[in-house]
Design an enzyme around this catalytic site. Structure first.
Site, PDB file in Angstrom:
ATOM      1  N   GLY A  71     -38.018 -30.878  -7.363  1.00 26.72           N
ATOM      2  CA  GLY A  71     -38.765 -31.593  -8.074  1.00 26.72           C
ATOM      3  C   GLY A  71     -39.334 -32.680  -8.316  1.00 26.72           C
ATOM      4  O   GLY A  71     -38.454 -33.433  -9.021  1.00 26.72           O
ATOM      5  N   GLY A 125     -35.796 -28.980  -6.277  1.00 27.31           N
ATOM      6  CA  GLY A 125     -36.262 -27.961  -5.483  1.00 27.31           C
ATOM      7  C   GLY A 125     -35.905 -27.869  -4.084  1.00 27.31           C
ATOM      8  O   GLY A 125     -36.676 -27.394  -3.326  1.00 27.31           O
ATOM      9  N   GLU A 148     -30.240 -28.547 -12.620  1.00 27.87           N
ATOM     10  CA  GLU A 148     -31.028 -28.412 -13.837  1.00 27.87           C
ATOM     11  C   GLU A 148     -30.594 -28.527 -15.496  1.00 27.87           C
ATOM     12  O   GLU A 148     -31.404 -28.667 -16.060  1.00 27.87           O
ATOM     13  CB  GLU A 148     -32.030 -27.655 -13.745  1.00 27.87           C
ATOM     14  CG  GLU A 148     -32.800 -27.085 -12.572  1.00 27.87           C
ATOM     15  CD  GLU A 148     -31.936 -27.322 -10.986  1.00 27.87           C
ATOM     16  OE1 GLU A 148     -32.851 -26.906  -9.833  1.00 27.87           O
ATOM     17  OE2 GLU A 148     -30.836 -27.055 -11.267  1.00 27.87           O
ATOM     18  N   ASP A 156     -33.582 -22.838 -11.035  1.00 28.23           N
ATOM     19  CA  ASP A 156     -34.923 -22.018 -10.538  1.00 28.23           C
ATOM     20  C   ASP A 156     -34.985 -21.775  -8.505  1.00 28.23           C
ATOM     21  O   ASP A 156     -33.983 -21.409  -8.577  1.00 28.23           O
ATOM     22  CB  ASP A 156     -35.931 -22.251 -11.413  1.00 28.23           C
ATOM     23  CG  ASP A 156     -36.158 -23.652 -10.668  1.00 28.23           C
ATOM     24  OD1 ASP A 156     -35.605 -24.535 -10.852  1.00 28.23           O
ATOM     25  OD2 ASP A 156     -37.962 -24.102 -10.663  1.00 28.23           O
TER      26      ASP A 156
END
Length: 364
Positions: A71, A125, A148, A156
């Protein structure tokens, strides 16, 4: 000239059908996923799902370095740290996560084949996009990871779903360490379906265009083409370190507490082999992130995909307001001092109530 962050095309096939193409088009930013890209891709996927002339979707990225490096966390950092009215920044970040997870769910549940050509860096992401595709292709240049914990976040983008479905405890290992996988590793742990040499990509595309799709099982059409090119790529497929070290990975992730597991992982970091390299990042990872990863993976083991993403939306929303995520981005990408000042220096010092709060849904 304005660069379009997403490029959409439709390739005609031999029988008059079309293969829809979505191309991430920010190669200088390693195709990092922005809210704008999500807002372009999601409605386009919904249109293609309804369009009877579209037989399959092809997901790829511009450039050879990365499919998607994750992301756009620099934008998230700005939303967390720049003053713009009480709660506005966190709200902007929450919107990003909400729409990203909606897109990930759409890909996982898409009613037609989605081929994802995962060449180069596929992280965070990018893994969220690729994991849900029906046909996930890796190449000799693929580098996959969920890193992460190094920036104060946690795995996530449905990682609670896909890391819990890997062999043994490899998912927990990959989530805690952020270890990089090659294409063979991704196949072994179930995060990819086919290994095909990158120089064969044009041939794969041409073969898909030449096939007849009408009155055919479209998933089988894709599989038969990819299988053909995978067979031509066998000599280029690397060894899989995750497979080679599977027993060691299961051994060091076998304990009744996270502290014990991390201690056992840290014992591996002193050498110079693959396991040592894979576990070195634990020394600088956020203890909060490690605790979030551990608890999240344990708690969602029997959740549906939707339930997993709902819990991740809660955790991620709290990550936006509690400071750890912002500090991780600051240290790694903004000031680049590589000296994050985590709230807790170790797992032993951590207050369990601090972690509990991340799992408490924010009031709207």
């Amino acid at each position: 000239m304005t660069v379009q962050p997403m490029v959409f095309e439709e390739w005609p096939t031999a029988d008059g059908s079309h293969i829809a193409v979505a191309r991430l088009n920010m190669p200088k930013a390693l195709n990092s996923l922005s809210l704008e890209m999500i807002r372009l891709l999601t409605p386009q996927l919904k249109r293609w799902a309804e369009d009877s002339s579209i037989c399959a979707v092809w997901l790829e990225a511009e450039g050879d370095k990365a499919f998607c490096a994750g992301g756009d966390i620099v934008a998230l950092y700005r939303s967390m740290t720049e003053p713009r009215g009480a709660g506005a920044g966190a709200s902007e970040g929450a919107t990003f996560f909400e729409e990203e997870y909606e897109m990930d769910y759409l890909i996982h549940t898409f009613p037609k084949p989605i081929v994802c050509w995962g060449h180069g860096i596929v992280m965070g992401g990018g893994m969220g996009i690729m994991a849900g595709a029906s046909h996930r292709v890796v190449t000799e240049g693929s580098k996959l990871a969920m890193p992460e914990s190094s920036i104060g976040l946690y795995p996530d983008v449905a990682a609670g779903w896909f890391l819990n479905r890997t062999p043994g405890r490899t998912g927990l290992f990959l989530g805690l360490t952020g270890a990089r996988m090659n294409g063979a590793d991704a196949l072994f742990v179930g995060l990819a379906d086919r290994f095909i040499r990158h120089d064969l990509k044009a041939g794969v595309v041409e073969a898909l265009k030449q096939r007849n799709w009408q009155d055919q099982d479209s998933y089988a059409v894709v599989s038969s083409v990819l299988r053909q090119f995978e067979q031509q790529s066998a000599d280029a497929r690397p060894e899989s370190p995750v497979r080679d070290h599977f027993d060691d990975i299961n051994r060091v992730t076998d304990a009744d507490s996270l502290e014990e597991i991390v201690a056992q992982l840290n014992e591996l970091s002193g050498g110079d082999g693959w396991l040592a390299k894979a576990t070195k990042s634990l020394a600088t990872a956020s203890p909060t992130s490690l605790a979030l990863c551990w608890r999240h993976l344990k708690s969602v083991r029997h959740f549906s995909l939707k339930e997993v993403l709902d819990q991740e939306l809660t955790i991620s929303g709290n990550c936006l307001t509690k400071g750890e995520f912002a500090e991780g981005i600051r240290a790694l990408l903004i000031d680049k001092d590589q000296q994050p000042r985590w709230r807790y220096a170790s797992l032993a010092e951590m207050d369990s109530a601090w972690i509990d709060d991340f799992f408490t849904r924010l009031q709207q």
